[in-house]
Design a protein around this motif. Structure first.
Motif, PDB file in Angstrom:
ATOM      1  N   ILE A   1       0.808  -0.675  -0.168  1.00 49.74           N
ATOM      2  CA  ILE A   1       0.599   0.103  -0.168  1.00 49.74           C
ATOM      3  C   ILE A   1       0.730   1.008   0.292  1.00 49.74           C
ATOM      4  O   ILE A   1       2.042   1.256   0.081  1.00 49.74           O
ATOM      5  CB  ILE A   1      -1.106   0.415   1.225  1.00 49.74           C
ATOM      6  CG1 ILE A   1      -0.625   0.011   2.342  1.00 49.74           C
ATOM      7  CG2 ILE A   1      -1.566  -1.287   1.404  1.00 49.74           C
ATOM      8  CD1 ILE A   1      -0.562  -0.165   3.994  1.00 49.74           C
ATOM      9  N   GLY A   2       0.621   2.331  -0.093  1.00 48.78           N
ATOM     10  CA  GLY A   2       1.198   3.330  -0.908  1.00 48.78           C
ATOM     11  C   GLY A   2       1.742   3.906   0.182  1.00 48.78           C
ATOM     12  O   GLY A   2       3.038   4.387  -0.151  1.00 48.78           O
ATOM     13  N   GLY A   3       1.462   4.435   1.609  1.00 49.80           N
ATOM     14  CA  GLY A   3       1.888   5.225   2.306  1.00 49.80           C
ATOM     15  C   GLY A   3       2.965   4.121   3.536  1.00 49.80           C
ATOM     16  O   GLY A   3       3.962   4.500   3.656  1.00 49.80           O
ATOM     17  N   ALA A   4       2.478   2.523   3.400  1.00 52.61           N
ATOM     18  CA  ALA A   4       3.145   1.911   3.840  1.00 52.61           C
ATOM     19  C   ALA A   4       4.397   1.965   2.896  1.00 52.61           C
ATOM     20  O   ALA A   4       5.873   1.397   2.991  1.00 52.61           O
ATOM     21  CB  ALA A   4       2.741   0.776   4.328  1.00 52.61           C
TER      22      ALA A   4
ATOM     23  N   SER B   1       6.108   3.459   0.909  1.00 55.44           N
ATOM     24  CA  SER B   1       7.249   4.473   0.708  1.00 55.44           C
ATOM     25  C   SER B   1       7.845   5.369   1.846  1.00 55.44           C
ATOM     26  O   SER B   1       9.622   5.291   2.245  1.00 55.44           O
ATOM     27  CB  SER B   1       6.470   6.220   0.475  1.00 55.44           C
ATOM     28  OG  SER B   1       5.192   6.363   1.282  1.00 55.44           O
ATOM     29  N   SER B   2       7.292   4.976   3.162  1.00 56.14           N
ATOM     30  CA  SER B   2       7.772   5.302   4.530  1.00 56.14           C
ATOM     31  C   SER B   2       7.934   4.598   5.308  1.00 56.14           C
ATOM     32  O   SER B   2       8.081   4.070   6.936  1.00 56.14           O
ATOM     33  CB  SER B   2       6.309   5.985   4.736  1.00 56.14           C
ATOM     34  OG  SER B   2       5.646   5.273   5.448  1.00 56.14           O
ATOM     35  N   PHE B   3       7.237   2.990   5.155  1.00 52.32           N
ATOM     36  CA  PHE B   3       7.069   1.561   6.410  1.00 52.32           C
ATOM     37  C   PHE B   3       8.277   0.897   5.836  1.00 52.32           C
ATOM     38  O   PHE B   3       9.217   0.529   6.477  1.00 52.32           O
ATOM     39  CB  PHE B   3       6.222   2.046   7.589  1.00 52.32           C
ATOM     40  CG  PHE B   3       5.458   0.542   8.123  1.00 52.32           C
ATOM     41  CD1 PHE B   3       6.633   0.732   9.444  1.00 52.32           C
ATOM     42  CD2 PHE B   3       5.580  -0.977   8.113  1.00 52.32           C
ATOM     43  CE1 PHE B   3       6.719   0.070  10.463  1.00 52.32           C
ATOM     44  CE2 PHE B   3       5.274  -1.346   8.888  1.00 52.32           C
ATOM     45  CZ  PHE B   3       6.075  -1.674   9.832  1.00 52.32           C
ATOM     46  N   ILE B   4       7.328   0.173   5.164  1.00 49.67           N
ATOM     47  CA  ILE B   4       7.770  -1.454   4.094  1.00 49.67           C
ATOM     48  C   ILE B   4       8.956  -0.843   3.766  1.00 49.67           C
ATOM     49  O   ILE B   4       9.838  -1.868   3.491  1.00 49.67           O
ATOM     50  CB  ILE B   4       6.595  -1.747   3.388  1.00 49.67           C
ATOM     51  CG1 ILE B   4       5.364  -2.873   4.606  1.00 49.67           C
ATOM     52  CG2 ILE B   4       7.298  -3.317   2.383  1.00 49.67           C
ATOM     53  CD1 ILE B   4       6.061  -3.986   5.531  1.00 49.67           C
ATOM     54  N   LYS B   5       9.191   0.006   2.664  1.00 52.00           N
ATOM     55  CA  LYS B   5      10.393   0.029   1.856  1.00 52.00           C
ATOM     56  C   LYS B   5      11.641   0.358   2.524  1.00 52.00           C
ATOM     57  O   LYS B   5      12.463  -0.778   2.346  1.00 52.00           O
ATOM     58  CB  LYS B   5      10.240   1.529   0.810  1.00 52.00           C
ATOM     59  CG  LYS B   5      11.340   1.734   0.499  1.00 52.00           C
ATOM     60  CD  LYS B   5      11.523   0.145  -0.952  1.00 52.00           C
ATOM     61  CE  LYS B   5      12.747   0.357  -2.294  1.00 52.00           C
ATOM     62  NZ  LYS B   5      13.522   0.469  -2.617  1.00 52.00           N
ATOM     63  N   PRO B   6      11.870   0.974   3.854  1.00 53.52           N
ATOM     64  CA  PRO B   6      12.989   0.793   4.287  1.00 53.52           C
ATOM     65  C   PRO B   6      13.717  -0.154   4.937  1.00 53.52           C
ATOM     66  O   PRO B   6      14.844  -1.212   5.207  1.00 53.52           O
ATOM     67  CB  PRO B   6      13.192   2.665   5.229  1.00 53.52           C
ATOM     68  CG  PRO B   6      12.508   2.724   4.379  1.00 53.52           C
ATOM     69  CD  PRO B   6      11.118   1.981   4.066  1.00 53.52           C
ATOM     70  N   ILE B   7      12.232  -1.214   5.202  1.00 48.55           N
ATOM     71  CA  ILE B   7      12.435  -2.127   5.807  1.00 48.55           C
ATOM     72  C   ILE B   7      13.418  -3.586   4.922  1.00 48.55           C
ATOM     73  O   ILE B   7      13.916  -4.312   5.206  1.00 48.55           O
ATOM     74  CB  ILE B   7      11.650  -3.082   6.602  1.00 48.55           C
ATOM     75  CG1 ILE B   7      11.021  -2.158   8.199  1.00 48.55           C
ATOM     76  CG2 ILE B   7      11.198  -4.520   7.003  1.00 48.55           C
ATOM     77  CD1 ILE B   7       9.762  -2.019   8.819  1.00 48.55           C
ATOM     78  N   VAL B   8      12.874  -3.625   3.605  1.00 52.01           N
ATOM     79  CA  VAL B   8      12.717  -4.360   3.179  1.00 52.01           C
ATOM     80  C   VAL B   8      14.045  -4.035   2.529  1.00 52.01           C
ATOM     81  O   VAL B   8      14.250  -4.794   2.491  1.00 52.01           O
ATOM     82  CB  VAL B   8      11.732  -4.148   1.421  1.00 52.01           C
ATOM     83  CG1 VAL B   8      12.273  -5.226   0.960  1.00 52.01           C
ATOM     84  CG2 VAL B   8       9.994  -4.720   1.605  1.00 52.01           C
ATOM     85  N   ASP B   9      14.543  -2.810   2.282  1.00 51.33           N
ATOM     86  CA  ASP B   9      15.992  -1.950   1.804  1.00 51.33           C
ATOM     87  C   ASP B   9      17.208  -2.934   2.583  1.00 51.33           C
ATOM     88  O   ASP B   9      17.584  -3.431   2.588  1.00 51.33           O
ATOM     89  CB  ASP B   9      15.816  -0.934   1.229  1.00 51.33           C
ATOM     90  CG  ASP B   9      15.566  -1.161   0.618  1.00 51.33           C
ATOM     91  OD1 ASP B   9      15.284  -1.712   0.202  1.00 51.33           O
ATOM     92  OD2 ASP B   9      15.322   0.989   0.520  1.00 51.33           O
ATOM     93  N   PHE B  10      16.446  -2.556   4.548  1.00 55.69           N
ATOM     94  CA  PHE B  10      17.353  -3.405   5.217  1.00 55.69           C
ATOM     95  C   PHE B  10      17.766  -5.142   4.868  1.00 55.69           C
ATOM     96  O   PHE B  10      18.851  -5.478   5.190  1.00 55.69           O
ATOM     97  CB  PHE B  10      17.708  -3.149   6.283  1.00 55.69           C
ATOM     98  CG  PHE B  10      17.650  -4.010   7.856  1.00 55.69           C
ATOM     99  CD1 PHE B  10      19.262  -3.256   8.620  1.00 55.69           C
ATOM    100  CD2 PHE B  10      17.206  -4.781   8.195  1.00 55.69           C
ATOM    101  CE1 PHE B  10      19.377  -3.604   9.229  1.00 55.69           C
ATOM    102  CE2 PHE B  10      17.794  -5.641   9.389  1.00 55.69           C
ATOM    103  CZ  PHE B  10      18.979  -4.963   9.846  1.00 55.69           C
ATOM    104  N   LEU B  11      16.402  -6.122   4.565  1.00 58.50           N
ATOM    105  CA  LEU B  11      16.213  -7.406   4.895  1.00 58.50           C
ATOM    106  C   LEU B  11      17.731  -7.718   3.668  1.00 58.50           C
ATOM    107  O   LEU B  11      18.042  -8.203   3.585  1.00 58.50           O
ATOM    108  CB  LEU B  11      15.000  -7.476   4.242  1.00 58.50           C
ATOM    109  CG  LEU B  11      13.682  -7.128   5.752  1.00 58.50           C
ATOM    110  CD1 LEU B  11      12.909  -7.749   5.752  1.00 58.50           C
ATOM    111  CD2 LEU B  11      15.264  -8.051   7.561  1.00 58.50           C
TER     112      LEU B  11
END
Length: 370
Positions: free
Chosen positions: A181-184, A186-196
């Motif tokens: 989902i859009g907000g997630a 950009s601000s929540f999931i994407k940085p977590i995915v990058d970290f993983l």
């Protein structure tokens, strides 16, 4: 590519290994102990921690997920060889944005038990949503815990992740259209995915066909949710992939979302999946037993988007938990608090599954299974 069962595979291998010998470019033997069980403790009538560990061992359950660093459980796990996901509760995340606190957490709850306890993953938070107050703390806590694990020289043995649920993915029909989902994103999931991706850890996802089915019974049939559909129910035009069960469709929608987020190779671990035996629509002993048996068998072989890859999956849960709400949540146990099984399920067979690939000049000639 050909396919052989265990007996024919052995017969095939004997002469072919002699004939091809040094021409074989690779022989890969991969065991897949893919099924574990979550040990929730939200009940006032549950067995002792030592009895629980013995119950896991008696039933051949080699993996466990716990939701907090409960010391009696960790002590009971010593020497058991049970691989563990240990959780950090959501209300602890803010404190762990302090690096010193994260180092102390790892010392108290991991290093003090390693290697007697076989930690596999640390789940930093469980189903935190972007709108939750704790959302801002998830990634910093993951980073600090990961740094503390690396400082203990355990980064190759223990991976740090977080557990999400399926509400963070939209456009799940067909699965190839799945996206965060859009907000997630950009601000929540994407940085977590990058970290993983950077740390080589999987994403933990709680996948419940039961809840998807009960929210939309008009479009999702019970057989589709229980793995009992006699044929393909959903055909995805992208790749012409056919879906015979809802579990695969939900999981592949998440793989599609990861691809769109720039992480096409990130693995998913199904950190929870289950079906209640009473307390809600479609909840019955018969349906729950059917779901668990079929799920255990199914995760050996992957999804249409990830065929041939065993899906590491944790069934929810070991026991009925009488302090949970609403009523349905109290009836997900594989066992009653008296340790009696609710269903006829064999974990030993589920966790004895092996792929063997025979390759010549980097081309797979034969796949054997046992």
């Amino acid at each position: 590519m050909g396919f052989l069962d265990a007996k024919d595979c052995k017969a095939f291998m004997a002469p072919i290994s002699l004939l091809l010998g040094f021409f074989l470019s690779g022989l890969e033997l991969t065991g897949a102990q893919s099924v574990g069980v979550c040990y929730g403790r939200n009940g006032n009538n549950l067995p002792s921690e030592a009895d629980v560990i013995n119950l896991y061992k008696r039933n051949g359950i080699g993996r466990m997920r716990i939701y907090e660093p409960n010391q009696p459980t960790l002590n009971a796990l010593r020497g058991s060889n049970i691989e563990l996901i240990i959780g950090i509760p959501n209300d602890n995340l803010q404190a762990l944005t302090d690096a010193a606190a994260a180092t102390k957490w790892v010392q108290n709850n991991v290093r003090n038990y390693w290697p007697d306890v076989k930690f596999r993953y640390i789940a930093v938070g469980n189903v935190v949503h972007p709108s939750d107050a704790e959302a801002q703390f998830v990634l910093p806590a993951m980073q600090n815990i990961s740094n503390a694990i690396a400082a203990a020289d355990l980064q190759d043995q223990i991976k740090v992740s977080t557990s999400i649920d399926t509400t963070l993915v939209e456009n799940t029909y067909p699965p190839s259209q799945g996206s965060f989902i859009g907000g997630a994103a950009s601000s929540f999931i994407k940085p977590i995915v990058d970290f993983l991706v950077s740390s080589g850890a999987p994403l933990l996802v709680n996948v419940y066909p039961y809840f998807a089915y009960t929210k939309n019974p008009q479009d999702l049939s019970l057989p589709y949710a229980l793995f009992t559909s006699p044929g393909v129910v959903v055909t995805d035009p992208e790749g012409n992939r056919g879906y015979q069960n809802l579990f695969d469709a939900l999981l592949d929608a998440h793989y599609s979302a990861l691809e769109k987020a720039g992480a096409p190779n990130l693995q998913i671990v199904v950190s929870e999946s289950g079906w209640p035996s009473e307390g809600g629509d479609g909840a019955s002993v018969e349906n729950a037993g059917t779901f668990y048996r079929n799920l255990i068998n199914h995760v050996k072989g992957g999804t249409p988007m990830r065929p041939g890859q065993a899906i590491e999956t944790y069934l929810f849960a070991m026991f009925d938990e009488n302090l949970k709400t609403p009523e349905t949540e109290r009836h997900f146990g594989l066992f009653s608090p008296s340790q009696q099984p609710k269903y006829q399920i064999s974990f030993r067979d589920a966790n004895k599954y092996t792929y063997m690939y025979i390759a010549l000049n980097n081309r797979v000639l034969m796949r054997c299974i046992q």
